[in-house]
Design an enzyme around this catalytic site. Structure first.
Site, PDB file in Angstrom:
ATOM      1  CG  HIS A 134     -20.058 -35.552  34.110  1.00 57.89           C
ATOM      2  ND1 HIS A 134     -20.811 -34.689  34.899  1.00 57.89           N
ATOM      3  CD2 HIS A 134     -18.817 -35.004  34.036  1.00 57.89           C
ATOM      4  CE1 HIS A 134     -20.045 -33.674  35.278  1.00 57.89           C
ATOM      5  NE2 HIS A 134     -18.840 -33.835  34.772  1.00 57.89           N
TER       6      HIS A 134
ATOM      7  CG  HIS B 235     -28.552 -34.017  34.685  1.00 57.84           C
ATOM      8  ND1 HIS B 235     -28.305 -35.153  35.423  1.00 57.84           N
ATOM      9  CD2 HIS B 235     -28.301 -32.967  35.513  1.00 57.84           C
ATOM     10  CE1 HIS B 235     -27.929 -34.810  36.648  1.00 57.84           C
ATOM     11  NE2 HIS B 235     -27.913 -33.500  36.717  1.00 57.84           N
TER      12      HIS B 235
END
Length: 315
Positions: free
Chosen positions: A99, A101
Site C-alpha cells: 500500500h 500513495h
C-alpha cells in the site's frame, strides 16, 4: 525509519532462507498472490490499511508500505522496473499486501506472467479536498503531535475559496483521476478528457474492486467474501474494532453551499465528479449482485452457480 525497515526485511529473508536458497522456494498457488492498494490521500485509507495490519499475522501474509520520496505518486522509470521486480519475484513477501500513495502502474508493460490484484477506495472529490485542506493545517488524531506543512494558517476553506487561494483551487481536485490513470504524462494534465477515460478503463479492467469512503464497510465485506485469504475477519474487525474510524482530521469545518456551488462550476470538478459517480455506480452494481438485504442487514450470497452435463460420463 528506513534503517529499521531494512533490518526487518533482512530478518524475514533470513528466516525464510535458513533451510536453503530462496530461489528454490516454490509457492502454493494460494500464496502466490499480491494485492496493491495504491491509496488516494484522505479517503479513509489509514482506517482500511490498519485492518490489513491487524489481520496479517492471523491470516499469514505480509504488509508493506510503499514510501516514496516527498510522497511523489509518479515513479521514475528505473524505480518502476525495481518495483515490478520486487512485487513479482520477492517470494519471501508473498502473499503480500502493498500500500502507498502511488499512481496505477501497468505491470503488463514489463512482461510479467502474473499481475497483482489492484484495489482502491475513492471519495466525493469536494469532501476529499476539504479534508486534505484542514489536514495540512491542523493534522489529525492519528499523530496529533506531528507538525503539518500549513500549520498556523487559520484561514477556513470558505475564506480560501472566496479569496481564490491556491490551496483550494479547482486544480487541487485533480487527483483521483490521475491516480487511476497512471504514469502517462497526459494523466497529470489537469482537465484532460483522455485521462478521465483512461481512468475509467483502468477501474473496470485493471482493478479487482474499487469502493467509496462513504460505504467503506460494504467494500470490506465484499473483499472478505471474495478474497478470504487476506480479509477473513475484516468485517467484524471493522464493525467492532477501535480502528473503524481511525483517522479524523482536526478542526475541519464543512463548506457552505455557496462555496460548494462555486467549485462545482469548474470543469475540473465536473470531470472528477463524473469519475466518482462512475466508480460509485460500478461499486453498487457489484454489491447488488453479491449481497441480499434482510431486516436492514446485508448478507453475502452463497455460491450461486454449479456444474452439470459433465462429459464424458465416468463409469
Amino acid at each position: 525509519e528506513r534503517a529499521i525497515a531494512r533490518h526487518e526485511v533482512r530478518e524475514i529473508e533470513q528466516r525464510h532462507t535458513v533451510d536453503g536458497p530462496r530461489q528454490d522456494v516454490i509457492l502454493d498457488e494460494e500464496d502466490d498472490v499480491v494485492i496493491i492498494y495504491n491509496r488516494v490521500p484522505k479517503t479513509a485509507s489509514t482506517s482500511f490499511t490498519n485492518i490489513a495490519y491487524d489481520l496479517c499475522a492471523k491470516n499469514k501474509y505480509h504488509v508493506l508500505h510503499i514510501n516514496t520520496t516527498k510522497n511523489n505518486p509518479v515513479m521514475s522509470l528505473q524505480d518502476q522496473v525495481r518495483f515490478v521486480k520486487n512485487v513479482t519475484s520477492w517470494k519471501e513477501m508473498k502473499p503480500g499486501f502493498y500500500h502507498g500513495h502511488v499512481s496505477y502502474l501497468d505491470f503488463a508493460k514489463f512482461g510479467v506472467k502474473k499481475k497483482p490484484i489492484y484495489i482502491n477506495v475513492i471519495r466525493d472529490p469536494i469532501e476529499r479536498l476539504v479534508s486534505y485542506y484542514y489536514f495540512l493545517r491542523f493534522g489529525d488524531d492519528y499523530r496529533p503531535g506531528l507538525r503539518r506543512r500549513k500549520q498556523g494558517d487559520k484561514k477556513t476553506f470558505d475564506e480560501c475559496v472566496a479569496a481564490g487561494g491556491s490551496d483550494c483551487a479547482p486544480e487541487k481536485l485533480w487527483l483521483q483521476i490521475p491516480f487511476f490513470c497512471g504514469h502517462s504524462s497526459e494523466c497529470w494534465n489537469v482537465g484532460s478528457r483522455w485521462a478521465l477515460e483512461q481512468a475509467k478503463y483502468n477501474l473496470i479492467n485493471e482493478y479487482f474492486l474499487v469502493g467509496v469512503t462513504e460505504e467503506l464497510e460494504d467494500f470490506i465485506m465484499l473483499l472478505e467474501a471474495a478474497l478470504p485469504r487476506f480479509f477473513r475477519g475484516a468485517t467484524e474487525l471493522y464493525r467492532t474494532g477501535k480502528k473503524s474510524h481511525l483517522r479524523k482530521t482536526t478542526e475541519k469545518k464543512l463548506p457552505t453551499k455557496e462555496t460548494i456551488a462555486k467549485l462545482q462550476q469548474s470543469e475540473i470538478w465536473k470531470m472528477e465528479n463524473e469519475f466518482y459517480e462512475f466508480a460509485l455506480e460500478q461499486f453498487q452494481f457489484v454489491r447488488a449482485h453479491a449481497v441480499r438485504e434482510k431486516d436492514g442487514e446485508l448478507y453475502i450470497l452463497a455460491q450461486n452457480f454449479f456444474y452439470e452435463k459433465i462429459y464424458p460420463k465416468s463409469n
